[in-house]
Design an enzyme around this catalytic site. Structure first.
Site, PDB file in Angstrom:
ATOM      1  N   HIS A 131      -7.702  -0.371   5.115  1.00 37.53           N
ATOM      2  CA  HIS A 131      -6.599   0.432   5.674  1.00 37.53           C
ATOM      3  C   HIS A 131      -6.237   1.519   4.650  1.00 37.53           C
ATOM      4  CE1 HIS A 131      -3.154   1.213   8.261  1.00 37.53           C
ATOM      5  NE2 HIS A 131      -2.361   1.134   7.213  1.00 37.53           N
ATOM      6  N   ASP A 167       5.945   4.140   5.024  1.00 39.24           N
ATOM      7  CA  ASP A 167       6.771   3.109   5.665  1.00 39.24           C
ATOM      8  C   ASP A 167       6.681   1.769   4.932  1.00 39.24           C
ATOM      9  OD1 ASP A 167       4.101   3.015   6.642  1.00 39.24           O
ATOM     10  OD2 ASP A 167       4.710   1.814   8.374  1.00 39.24           O
ATOM     11  N   HIS A 168       5.958   1.745   3.811  1.00 38.05           N
ATOM     12  CA  HIS A 168       5.899   0.547   2.962  1.00 38.05           C
ATOM     13  C   HIS A 168       6.383   0.861   1.545  1.00 38.05           C
ATOM     14  CE1 HIS A 168       3.666  -1.891   5.942  1.00 38.05           C
ATOM     15  NE2 HIS A 168       3.349  -0.686   6.369  1.00 38.05           N
ATOM     16  N   ASP A 188      -0.666  -4.110   5.918  1.00 42.37           N
ATOM     17  CA  ASP A 188      -1.336  -3.591   7.115  1.00 42.37           C
ATOM     18  C   ASP A 188      -2.842  -3.904   7.107  1.00 42.37           C
ATOM     19  OD1 ASP A 188       1.141  -2.636   7.756  1.00 42.37           O
ATOM     20  OD2 ASP A 188       0.592  -0.518   7.785  1.00 42.37           O
ATOM     21  N   HIS A 190       1.370   3.892   1.977  1.00 39.73           N
ATOM     22  CA  HIS A 190       1.970   4.573   3.130  1.00 39.73           C
ATOM     23  C   HIS A 190       3.495   4.553   3.044  1.00 39.73           C
ATOM     24  CE1 HIS A 190      -1.960   3.934   5.616  1.00 39.73           C
ATOM     25  NE2 HIS A 190      -2.021   4.980   4.817  1.00 39.73           N
ATOM     26  N   HIS A 217       4.063  -5.432  10.195  1.00 39.90           N
ATOM     27  CA  HIS A 217       4.618  -4.886  11.443  1.00 39.90           C
ATOM     28  C   HIS A 217       4.686  -5.950  12.533  1.00 39.90           C
ATOM     29  CE1 HIS A 217       4.405  -0.521  10.426  1.00 39.90           C
ATOM     30  NE2 HIS A 217       3.394  -0.911   9.658  1.00 39.90           N
ATOM     31  N   HIS A 223       0.832  -1.212   0.000  1.00 42.60           N
ATOM     32  CA  HIS A 223       0.000   0.000   0.000  1.00 42.60           C
ATOM     33  C   HIS A 223       0.860   1.254   0.000  1.00 42.60           C
ATOM     34  CE1 HIS A 223       0.730  -0.781   4.273  1.00 42.60           C
ATOM     35  NE2 HIS A 223       0.264   0.413   4.606  1.00 42.60           N
TER      36      HIS A 223
END
Length: 258
Positions: free
Chosen positions: A112, A58-59, A135, A56, A174, A54
């Site tokens: 999400h 941090d991905h 996520d 975001h 995570h 996705h």
């Protein structure tokens, strides 16, 4: 097929999916590309694909960098998710091959984010399949409903992911497992499977080891969000339908200060 996990940032996981006969590899959510490339070099791998769950940061935040470091690498991401550096957009049901024996199936698992993709990966006959859930599905948990509804999360978790073969290995985005299981006990205090897995997860973390992978089967037994289908769990949270229970459990988790 072989899978290596690479811890990134504070609690993220990136992954290498390896086709063992050709040494070709895909990377999942390489937010720190240098770490993935070092791991690939150590194992003599040829990086071919990036699979982004996705948008975001941090991905997807390492996608542009990995394209610079590995010229020609293809970057896959959900067609609805505006993924940074994406070269190949995927939709639900799209298939990608890796090496000689690995097949990757894109599953649209929104909520999400609206274009979130989980990647279901199969190898040779006899090998357990794996699913990279970003996520959407965590071990004993699920992602916050940032861009979607309880109806969508129900569809993503209980229908799409819940219908995968039970032994499918679950690799999430995570390391949230201990907290998730502690919360799960507030929903089902008498669930022995949750108690046992929490004790195991705490030992793993104490030893500096990961709690991934889980399996779809284990999630059905320990994840309160996937168990929202059960009348017993619905009753515990004062609800009468899976979607209503899922919404309520997410609200409880958002307000939980464990």
């Amino acid at each position: 097929m072989k899978i290596l996990h690479v811890p990134c940032l504070e609690d993220n996981y990136s992954y290498l999916i390896i086709d063992e006969s050709t040494k070709e590899a895909a990377v999942v959510d390489p937010v720190e590309p240098e770490k993935l490339i070092n791991a690939a070099n150590e194992h003599g791998l040829n990086l071919k694909l990036v699979l982004t769950t996705h948008h975001h940061w941090d991905h997807a935040g390492g996608n542009e960098k990995i394209k610079e470091m590995v010229p020609g690498i293809k970057v896959y991401g959900g067609s609805l998710d505006n993924v940074k550096g994406c070269t190949n957009k995927v939709e639900n049901g799209d298939k990608v091959s890796l090496g000689a024996d690995v097949t990757i199936l894109a599953l649209h698992t929104p909520c999400h984010t609206k274009g979130h993709i989980s990647y279901y990966v199969t190898g040779k006959e006899g090998e357990d399949p794996a699913v990279f859930t970003g996520d959407t599905l965590f071990i004993a948990g699920c992602g916050k409903f940032f861009e979607g509804t309880a109806e969508q999360m129900y569809q993503s978790l209980c229908v799409t992911l819940g219908s995968l073969p039970k032994p499918s290995q679950v690799y999430c985005g995570h390391e949230y497992t201990v907290k998730n299981l502690q919360f799960a006990l507030t929903v089902e205090p008498d669930n022995v499977k949750v108690q046992e897995k929490l004790s195991w997860a705490q030992k793993q973390r104490k030893a500096g080891l990961p709690t991934i992978p889980s399996t779809i089967d284990e999630e059905m037994e320990t994840n309160p969000f996937m168990r929202a289908e059960l009348p017993d769990v619905q009753a515990k949270v004062g609800c009468h339908s899976p979607v209503e229970a899922l919404r309520k459990i997410r609200l409880m988790k958002d307000n939980w200060r464990g």
